[in-house]
Scaffold this active site. Structure first.
Site, PDB file in Angstrom:
ATOM      1  N   HIS A  12       0.699  -1.245  -0.148  1.00 34.80           N
ATOM      2  CA  HIS A  12       0.096   0.023   0.145  1.00 34.80           C
ATOM      3  C   HIS A  12       0.984   1.294   0.174  1.00 34.80           C
ATOM      4  CE1 HIS A  12      -0.355  -0.739   4.645  1.00 34.80           C
ATOM      5  NE2 HIS A  12       0.921   0.093   4.510  1.00 34.80           N
ATOM      6  N   HIS A  59      -1.307   5.166   9.843  1.00 39.44           N
ATOM      7  CA  HIS A  59      -0.055   5.778   9.704  1.00 39.44           C
ATOM      8  C   HIS A  59      -0.024   7.141  10.393  1.00 39.44           C
ATOM      9  CE1 HIS A  59       0.051   2.923   6.255  1.00 39.44           C
ATOM     10  NE2 HIS A  59       1.193   2.723   6.332  1.00 39.44           N
ATOM     11  N   HIS A 193      11.008  -3.642   3.408  1.00 38.90           N
ATOM     12  CA  HIS A 193      11.409  -2.218   3.267  1.00 38.90           C
ATOM     13  C   HIS A 193      11.894  -1.563   4.850  1.00 38.90           C
ATOM     14  CE1 HIS A 193       7.162  -1.851   4.183  1.00 38.90           C
ATOM     15  NE2 HIS A 193       7.146  -0.225   4.208  1.00 38.90           N
TER      16      HIS A 193
END
Length: 296
Positions: A12, A59, A193
């Site tokens: 995403h 987030h 990541h």
């Protein structure tokens, strides 16, 4: 009876939302990424899900250090795109399915999962980017969404085993809902990541693809991967992949692969995507004529 007919896994990455919103999805850089979702966009037209249970992580848009729920389920009627610092994305509001969400919440809590119930929240790129990747740019999202937020931002995140078990409990909850609904479960986030420090930009193609392999078939080995392995092999943000295990747990004992896509790079990460079918005979897999009909 409601039924889970498919599972979708997808990165995403927020940059994909920018590319979609500014019409860059066909350029030299983003074209190969978005092309890998074309199969799914046409397939979704044919599948016509009524509801997507969309597993994502917030987030710091809906939650911050004041409140950090491990698992939170959205039971509201509607969710607006969050302002992540540059204004909300100009995409449709997300319509919830409150009846199903409350049913799932009750079933999960009775199954001893301590869910946080959210009636109001704005949803950020963790939820809206997957919708854009799978559905393009409609005036209205073609299905209702039950948001399921997972803490993979602040220590301690849930274990892969707990996430898989949550998926199993979600399947039980959905199958006990009396309305006839075509339900999909999407696990989002990842892949390998790291956004900061000396390992910023880390990408582990081999590990990512081995993880995707493990979602296909009958093995449940992925549920036992320890947190330390995610950190060591996939970077500090690779832990987001435990959210794919909620989707996999909801698929039942065995899955078969319908579609798979992996691409490097997108920003400083890899793009992973796959579509699974519970291997129980439910649903039809698309043929060339199915694609033609859906595209029309």
């Amino acid at each position: 009876m409601a039924r889970i007919t498919a599972g979708v896994g997808s990165s995403h990455v927020p940059l994909l939302g920018v590319a979609s919103d500014f019409g860059k999805d066909s350029d030299d850089y983003f074209g190969p990424i978005f092309n890998g979702y074309e199969w799914t966009r046409v397939w979704e037209l044919a599948e016509k899900p009524d509801v997507v249970i969309l597993v994502f992580n917030d987030h710091a848009s809906a939650f911050d250090m004041k409140i950090i729920p491990t698992f939170a389920i959205g039971c509201g009627e509607q969710y607006k795109p969050a302002d992540e610092g540059w204004g909300p994305r100009q995409v449709p509001d997300v319509e919830g399915h409150a009846d199903l969400a409350w049913h799932i919440a009750q079933s999960l809590i009775l199954d001893e999962f301590d869910m946080t119930i959210i009636n109001e929240m704005d949803v950020d790129h963790g939820l809206t980017v997957p919708l854009s990747m799978m559905f393009g740019k409609p005036d209205k999202w073609p299905c209702k969404v039950v948001p399921l937020a997972v803490n993979v931002v602040t220590y301690p995140p849930p274990s892969g085993n707990r996430c898989w078990a949550l998926g199993e409990a979600i399947r039980k909850a959905v199958e006990s809902f009396p309305e006839d609904l075509n339900v999909q479960v999407w696990g989002t986030g990842g892949m390998s990541h790291q956004l900061q420090g000396p390992r910023a930009g880390l990408i582990n193609r081999e590990w990512d693809n081995r993880f995707i392999d493990g979602l296909i078939g009958s093995s449940d080995a992925l549920r036992h991967i320890p947190h330390l392995e995610y950190l060591r092999e996939t970077g500090s943000e690779g832990i987001e992949m435990v959210m794919w295990l909620i989707m996999r747990g909801a698929m039942g004992k065995t899955t078969r692969l319908l579609h798979r896509h992996y691409h490097v790079p997108c920003s400083n990460t890899a793009i992973g995507h796959l579509v699974l079918r519970p291997d129980n005979g439910e649903g039809l897999d698309m043929t060339g004529s199915d694609f033609a009909a859906a595209a029309e």
